[in-house]
Motif scaffolding. Structure first.
Motif, PDB file in Angstrom:
ATOM      1  N   GLN A  87      56.226 -12.678 -52.771  1.00 40.94           N
ATOM      2  CA  GLN A  87      55.737 -12.862 -51.273  1.00 40.94           C
ATOM      3  C   GLN A  87      54.146 -12.974 -51.181  1.00 40.94           C
ATOM      4  O   GLN A  87      53.530 -12.222 -51.617  1.00 40.94           O
ATOM      5  CB  GLN A  87      56.086 -11.861 -50.429  1.00 40.94           C
ATOM      6  CG  GLN A  87      56.415 -12.424 -49.110  1.00 40.94           C
ATOM      7  CD  GLN A  87      57.738 -13.251 -48.770  1.00 40.94           C
ATOM      8  OE1 GLN A  87      58.560 -13.145 -49.629  1.00 40.94           O
ATOM      9  NE2 GLN A  87      57.954 -13.644 -47.509  1.00 40.94           N
ATOM     10  N   VAL A  88      53.910 -13.956 -50.490  1.00 43.02           N
ATOM     11  CA  VAL A  88      52.381 -14.267 -50.189  1.00 43.02           C
ATOM     12  C   VAL A  88      52.147 -13.805 -48.724  1.00 43.02           C
ATOM     13  O   VAL A  88      52.915 -13.559 -47.979  1.00 43.02           O
ATOM     14  CB  VAL A  88      51.806 -15.555 -50.280  1.00 43.02           C
ATOM     15  CG1 VAL A  88      52.005 -15.874 -51.683  1.00 43.02           C
ATOM     16  CG2 VAL A  88      52.964 -16.550 -49.371  1.00 43.02           C
ATOM     17  N   GLU A  89      50.771 -13.505 -48.382  1.00 44.32           N
ATOM     18  CA  GLU A  89      50.653 -13.047 -46.995  1.00 44.32           C
ATOM     19  C   GLU A  89      50.883 -14.089 -46.002  1.00 44.32           C
ATOM     20  O   GLU A  89      50.876 -15.222 -46.491  1.00 44.32           O
ATOM     21  CB  GLU A  89      48.737 -12.850 -46.913  1.00 44.32           C
ATOM     22  CG  GLU A  89      48.491 -11.735 -47.815  1.00 44.32           C
ATOM     23  CD  GLU A  89      47.188 -11.622 -47.669  1.00 44.32           C
ATOM     24  OE1 GLU A  89      46.746 -10.774 -46.535  1.00 44.32           O
ATOM     25  OE2 GLU A  89      46.295 -11.767 -48.412  1.00 44.32           O
ATOM     26  N   PRO A  90      51.297 -13.586 -44.789  1.00 47.11           N
ATOM     27  CA  PRO A  90      51.245 -12.268 -44.246  1.00 47.11           C
ATOM     28  C   PRO A  90      52.346 -11.335 -44.574  1.00 47.11           C
ATOM     29  O   PRO A  90      52.596 -10.289 -43.939  1.00 47.11           O
ATOM     30  CB  PRO A  90      51.000 -12.464 -42.729  1.00 47.11           C
ATOM     31  CG  PRO A  90      51.852 -13.917 -42.592  1.00 47.11           C
ATOM     32  CD  PRO A  90      51.782 -14.606 -43.777  1.00 47.11           C
ATOM     33  N   ASN A  91      53.338 -11.794 -45.402  1.00 49.49           N
ATOM     34  CA  ASN A  91      54.273 -11.037 -45.457  1.00 49.49           C
ATOM     35  C   ASN A  91      54.746 -10.510 -46.953  1.00 49.49           C
ATOM     36  O   ASN A  91      55.280 -10.795 -47.693  1.00 49.49           O
ATOM     37  CB  ASN A  91      55.713 -11.973 -45.545  1.00 49.49           C
ATOM     38  CG  ASN A  91      55.825 -12.706 -43.935  1.00 49.49           C
ATOM     39  OD1 ASN A  91      55.983 -12.028 -42.871  1.00 49.49           O
ATOM     40  ND2 ASN A  91      56.081 -13.799 -43.833  1.00 49.49           N
ATOM     41  N   LEU A  92      53.769  -9.518 -47.078  1.00 51.51           N
ATOM     42  CA  LEU A  92      53.547  -8.768 -48.458  1.00 51.51           C
ATOM     43  C   LEU A  92      54.737  -7.844 -48.507  1.00 51.51           C
ATOM     44  O   LEU A  92      54.387  -6.412 -48.693  1.00 51.51           O
ATOM     45  CB  LEU A  92      52.195  -8.181 -48.696  1.00 51.51           C
ATOM     46  CG  LEU A  92      51.134  -9.236 -48.803  1.00 51.51           C
ATOM     47  CD1 LEU A  92      49.872  -8.437 -48.707  1.00 51.51           C
ATOM     48  CD2 LEU A  92      51.287  -9.954 -50.042  1.00 51.51           C
ATOM     49  N   GLN A  93      55.979  -8.298 -48.663  1.00 52.13           N
ATOM     50  CA  GLN A  93      57.082  -7.474 -49.038  1.00 52.13           C
ATOM     51  C   GLN A  93      56.983  -6.626 -50.148  1.00 52.13           C
ATOM     52  O   GLN A  93      57.628  -5.760 -50.445  1.00 52.13           O
ATOM     53  CB  GLN A  93      58.400  -8.157 -48.547  1.00 52.13           C
ATOM     54  CG  GLN A  93      58.528  -8.668 -47.097  1.00 52.13           C
ATOM     55  CD  GLN A  93      59.972  -9.337 -47.101  1.00 52.13           C
ATOM     56  OE1 GLN A  93      60.878  -9.165 -47.513  1.00 52.13           O
ATOM     57  NE2 GLN A  93      59.668 -10.312 -46.301  1.00 52.13           N
TER      58      GLN A  93
ATOM     59  N   ALA B 295      69.047  -3.628 -44.741  1.00 52.53           N
ATOM     60  CA  ALA B 295      67.877  -3.042 -43.962  1.00 52.53           C
ATOM     61  C   ALA B 295      66.521  -4.003 -43.990  1.00 52.53           C
ATOM     62  O   ALA B 295      65.864  -3.925 -43.234  1.00 52.53           O
ATOM     63  CB  ALA B 295      67.570  -1.653 -44.029  1.00 52.53           C
ATOM     64  N   LEU B 296      66.568  -4.812 -45.139  1.00 55.81           N
ATOM     65  CA  LEU B 296      65.445  -5.431 -45.454  1.00 55.81           C
ATOM     66  C   LEU B 296      65.661  -7.006 -44.449  1.00 55.81           C
ATOM     67  O   LEU B 296      66.597  -7.466 -44.522  1.00 55.81           O
ATOM     68  CB  LEU B 296      65.261  -5.986 -46.977  1.00 55.81           C
ATOM     69  CG  LEU B 296      64.950  -4.624 -47.530  1.00 55.81           C
ATOM     70  CD1 LEU B 296      64.931  -5.015 -49.077  1.00 55.81           C
ATOM     71  CD2 LEU B 296      63.438  -4.344 -47.203  1.00 55.81           C
ATOM     72  N   PRO B 297      64.412  -7.617 -44.029  1.00 56.96           N
ATOM     73  CA  PRO B 297      64.648  -8.917 -43.464  1.00 56.96           C
ATOM     74  C   PRO B 297      65.073  -9.827 -44.391  1.00 56.96           C
ATOM     75  O   PRO B 297      64.583 -10.143 -45.774  1.00 56.96           O
ATOM     76  CB  PRO B 297      63.305  -9.113 -42.946  1.00 56.96           C
ATOM     77  CG  PRO B 297      62.409  -8.191 -43.859  1.00 56.96           C
ATOM     78  CD  PRO B 297      63.155  -7.082 -44.085  1.00 56.96           C
ATOM     79  N   ALA B 298      66.061 -10.628 -44.101  1.00 56.48           N
ATOM     80  CA  ALA B 298      66.369 -11.796 -44.916  1.00 56.48           C
ATOM     81  C   ALA B 298      65.311 -12.918 -45.112  1.00 56.48           C
ATOM     82  O   ALA B 298      64.691 -13.124 -44.260  1.00 56.48           O
ATOM     83  CB  ALA B 298      67.758 -12.587 -44.429  1.00 56.48           C
ATOM     84  N   SER B 299      65.422 -13.587 -46.321  1.00 54.14           N
ATOM     85  CA  SER B 299      64.506 -14.813 -46.480  1.00 54.14           C
ATOM     86  C   SER B 299      64.722 -15.915 -45.479  1.00 54.14           C
ATOM     87  O   SER B 299      65.987 -16.068 -45.393  1.00 54.14           O
ATOM     88  CB  SER B 299      64.372 -15.023 -47.981  1.00 54.14           C
ATOM     89  OG  SER B 299      63.766 -16.348 -48.003  1.00 54.14           O
ATOM     90  N   ASN B 300      63.915 -16.629 -45.210  1.00 54.59           N
ATOM     91  CA  ASN B 300      64.205 -17.787 -44.256  1.00 54.59           C
ATOM     92  C   ASN B 300      64.198 -19.158 -45.252  1.00 54.59           C
ATOM     93  O   ASN B 300      64.222 -20.164 -44.822  1.00 54.59           O
ATOM     94  CB  ASN B 300      63.086 -17.894 -43.395  1.00 54.59           C
ATOM     95  CG  ASN B 300      61.624 -17.948 -43.670  1.00 54.59           C
ATOM     96  OD1 ASN B 300      61.444 -18.031 -44.871  1.00 54.59           O
ATOM     97  ND2 ASN B 300      60.683 -17.836 -42.849  1.00 54.59           N
ATOM     98  N   ALA B 301      64.065 -18.722 -46.639  1.00 52.11           N
ATOM     99  CA  ALA B 301      63.863 -19.980 -47.566  1.00 52.11           C
ATOM    100  C   ALA B 301      65.490 -20.466 -47.496  1.00 52.11           C
ATOM    101  O   ALA B 301      66.571 -19.800 -47.375  1.00 52.11           O
ATOM    102  CB  ALA B 301      63.630 -19.610 -48.817  1.00 52.11           C
ATOM    103  N   SER B 302      65.373 -21.751 -47.718  1.00 50.60           N
ATOM    104  CA  SER B 302      66.793 -22.678 -47.682  1.00 50.60           C
ATOM    105  C   SER B 302      67.260 -22.359 -49.048  1.00 50.60           C
ATOM    106  O   SER B 302      66.414 -22.343 -50.172  1.00 50.60           O
ATOM    107  CB  SER B 302      66.590 -23.792 -47.170  1.00 50.60           C
ATOM    108  OG  SER B 302      65.805 -24.722 -48.058  1.00 50.60           O
TER     109      SER B 302
END
Length: 802
Positions: A327-333, A37-44
């Motif tokens: 995680q840094v802003e704006p994605n403070l997961q 349910a959590l968004p996947a990271s977009n990091a490669s």
């Protein structure tokens, strides 16, 4: 390998021991569903990362089934499964496991820890991972360049927990990377024979286990001097105990070089874990135990991962907050998460040099994985670690601190010691003993005294102040300005520098003294205490930056050399892993100037508290038979026959605790009645010695208002293999009534779980007849006792014979 599809995320599951329970399956499905349910990271990440995930699921612990819980409590029943180091079939994973803990490393896309698992009993949660996020295996600063060691990282900055369904790994640049590994067995840092001086004969030295040595090489773009270095990390896991050690070495790959590299800083261990294994460093939630504003601040809970260094000074393992690395802003997961990680490092430097003649060896990080934050259980686990990794600390000679030194006086005192059962004669401070001499007449006199003592079965030791207060203006006498510590301001300090020529001079004195006289014990007061030295002309360090590391190293080597010679060591600092035996326990020197009863009361309270931290045989106390600092006749126990009640109470509380007190004076007894009292308590101690030196369960802390006491527990049956059908000791309790009133029909609750007894116990109170008790459902028994004023009571708990 089962794979359940949830949304777009595959959650690979594996059966533990071939069976996956329905409950366990549901738990894992739920966990994977939450992860999906959590968004996947977009990091490669590298393509190999997902393959690593699947292999990890097959190898490691993405699911936890209570059916796989440890079947026995290792604190009660010995676990004999040997440690194993295994490599996966594709060569991508290395796993260390001893049935109690498992640590797993991946080699792809870089080397690093990808899981750390505790396998507890069902009562304490069963198999459970406390791994939270990846960290470098170590950090090392060479000259002015900092390198991660291993190079493993995770693509996602989400670090609140390990999301195994999106556990993408990558390799960081500019890291020392995996080159090779080998597996061996633990080596002993010094010589020692189990059973020496009444120690636990069943312990192994070196400890049993497996040693994984991993070599790393510098990145291709590193300076040539750094590329010529080999960095190795050693991981050592031990059989039968949830403990492992870790340390780091740096060496030159070739001795044919003029290059010199400075090891400016080192972090030996970095582990990102979950509470309660790590500290509660919160962002929104309360620390367990906190109350509303206005309450008295509470102490944070113990961490289940107890991690420390093996050094006495200047290193630390600190719990830090991983949130700034997430995680840094704006994605403070990670907002609101609790993300502790431990950092084990030097407080200064080390500043060591690596060249053709010098290498670097770090401290050891000792990692004990406990299954509970319960204080008693947690501390029992620590005590077992000490017994395994520093078993010489279970040596337990009874010694006497002599204030006299003439041959006639010494022989008379030795005769008394032999008669009542003491083991060691020690020339105390104030006796005129001089270790720092090569005078042949004096050495011959000491040799004669030592030989006489040996003929009576008594070892001999002596006192010396070796470092602190041995400098400019120090009360112990200046060893020489050229060997004094230099302050940062360029002035001479009051301590000697233990990385100067003084350590060579002292070592020469000590070796010669031991060789000439046969001395078997040293009280090394004032060893190196962690201070810096800014001198640039001392023999064993270059400047301030390496002064702490080198002084620590020289002091460690001094103690290990003494241990190799079989010398018993008292030292007031925690040099246990370097061969030291005892430190002060519950101890402020001036409490021994209090009136006798007050001294005994305060001292028993301090000892009670310190028996949480130390094994009984790790600590010493003090009985001022003659005046110590001050206090006069009210503080001294002499004349012994006139103060026999207090003297007996002292003997009972220290011998009953298994804590060696320094009885300081010129005699052990002055009348037949006094001798009989000493023999009584020494006899009790030696009859139950193998159990009395074991850790204690705390029953009631002394408050001088009622009874107090503690209970030694010996679940493994150390020292109890008598080859007969007679009952064997499982525990010994000591109960004290310090009041001037009779305590009638006192109910004394004895929790016997950690004795290893399960059904019945044979209990003997004082000199009475043994009574058979049936244990309650909580493994306890309750005694009803009447305690006379100012009395001591012994309770021997035995396993009934067949």
């Amino acid at each position: 390998l089962f794979v359940m599809k949830i949304g777009s995320v595959s959650c690979p599951l594996h059966p533990i021991k071939g069976i996956m329970s329905v409950i366990g399956l549901l738990v894992v499905v739920t966990m994977c569903g939450l992860a999906a349910a959590l968004p996947a990271s977009n990091a490669s990440s590298r393509p190999h990362a997902q393959q690593a995930l699947s292999m990890h699921a097959h190898q490691g612990s993405t699911d936890f089934n209570l059916n796989d819980a440890q079947s026995v409590d290792w604190l009660v029943t010995k676990v004999t499964t040997p440690t194993e180091v295994t490599v996966s079939s594709d060569g991508d994973f290395i796993t260390m496991s001893n049935q109690l803990i498992t640590r797993q490393f991946t080699l792809q896309p870089a080397f690093g820890t990808v899981d750390f698992v505790l396998n507890a009993t069902r009562k304490y949660g069963g198999a459970q991972s406390f791994f939270r996020a990846t960290k470098p295996e170590a950090l090392i600063t060479l000259d002015n360049v900092t390198y991660p060691v291993g190079g493993l990282a995770q693509a996602s900055l989400f670090r609140a927990y390990c999301n195994r369904s999106n556990f993408d790994l990558n390799a960081t640049a500019n890291a020392f990377t995996y080159k090779s590994h080998r597996v061996t067995t633990p080596a002993a840092p010094f010589k020692w024979i189990p059973g020496t001086r009444g120690s636990i004969a069943e312990l192994n030295w070196p400890p049993l286990g497996k040693t994984l040595i991993v070599e790393f090489e510098a990145p291709a773009n590193a300076p040539l001097a750094h590329r010529n270095l080999a960095v190795t990390i050693t991981y050592e896991m031990y059989d039968g105990i949830p403990v492992m050690a870790k340390w780091l070495n740096v060496t030159q790959r070739t001795t044919n070089t003029t290059q010199d590299v400075r090891v400016a800083a080192v972090v030996v261990e970095l582990l990102a874990v979950h509470p309660p294994f790590g500290a509660y460093i919160t962002h929104g939630s309360h620390v367990p135990g906190d109350d509303v504003d206005g309450s008295v601040p509470t102490t944070p809970p113990l961490t289940q991962l107890h991690i420390k260094t093996d050094q006495a000074h200047s290193t630390q393992c600190a719990w830090l907050d991983d949130f700034p690395n997430s995680q840094v802003e704006p994605n403070l997961q990670d907002a609101g998460a609790v993300e502790p990680y431990v950092n084990c490092s030097y407080m200064l430097g080390p500043g060591a040099h690596v060249n053709a003649h010098e290498s670097f060896v770090s401290f050891r990080a000792l990692e004990l994985v406990t299954d509970s934050t319960d204080l008693e259980r947690h501390m029992l686990s620590r005590h077992r670690m000490t017994q395994y990794l520093a078993p010489h600390t279970t040596e337990n000679p009874l010694y006497f601190g002599s204030t006299v030194s003439t041959t006639v006086q010494v022989k008379a005192l030795v005769d008394q010691m032999a008669e009542v059962g003491f083991d060691m004669f020690v020339f105390s401070f104030g006796s005129g003993f001089n270790l720092e001499t090569s005078n042949p007449v004096y050495l011959a006199e000491i040799a004669e005294q030592v030989e006489y003592a040996r003929s009576k079965g008594i070892e001999v030791g002596g006192y010396d102040l070796i470092c602190l207060d041995r400098g400019y203006g120090g009360y112990g006498g200046n060893v020489g300005d050229q060997w004094d510590v230099m302050t940062d301001a360029g002035a001479l300090g009051q301590d000697a520098c233990f990385a100067s020529g003084w350590v060579d001079k002292l070592s020469d004195y000590v070796h010669n003294f031991i060789n000439q006289t046969g001395l078997a014990m040293l009280i090394t007061d004032g060893p190196y205490g962690g201070g810096t030295c800014a001198a640039t002309n001392h023999s064993h360090h270059d400047d301030r930056d390496d002064s702490v590391y080198r002084q620590t190293q020289m002091q460690n080597d001094f103690f290990m050399t003494m241990r190799n010679l079989g010398v018993y060591i008292n030292q007031p600092d925690f040099y246990f892993y370097q061969g030291g035996n005892r430190v002060a326990m519950g101890y402020d020197e001036y409490q021994y100037s209090l009136p006798r009863v007050m001294d005994l009361s305060v001292s028993r309270t301090g000892m009670y508290d310190d028996l949480y931290t130390l094994l009984p045989s790790q600590g010493w106390m003090f009985v001022p038979l003659v005046q110590y600092h001050s206090g006069g006749a009210e503080a001294a126990f002499e004349p012994l026959s006139e103060h026999l009640a207090e003297y007996e109470f002292a003997l009972a509380q220290y011998l009953g605790a298994g804590v060696a007190a320094m009885y300081r004076g010129d005699r052990l007894y002055d009348t037949n009645a006094t001798r009989a009292v000493v023999q009584k308590w020494v006899g009790f101690y030696k009859a139950h010695r193998s159990t009395i030196i074991q850790p204690v369960i705390h029953l009631r802390r002394p408050n001088m208002q009622s009874w107090d006491g503690f209970m030694h527990v010996n679940p493994y049956g150390y020292g109890q293999s008598n080859g007969t059908s007679t009952p064997t000791d499982a525990g010994v309790a000591m109960l004290f009534n310090p009041t001037d009133a009779t305590l009638t029909d006192q109910l004394v609750y004895l929790p016997l779980y950690y004795t290893g007894l399960t059904d019945t116990a044979l209990i003997t109170v004082d000199s009475g007849s043994p009574q058979l008790f049936t244990l309650e459902r909580d493994y306890s028994v309750t005694l009803k006792l009447t305690m006379l004023p100012v009395s001591v009571h012994t309770v021997v708990i035995q396993a009934p014979s067949s």
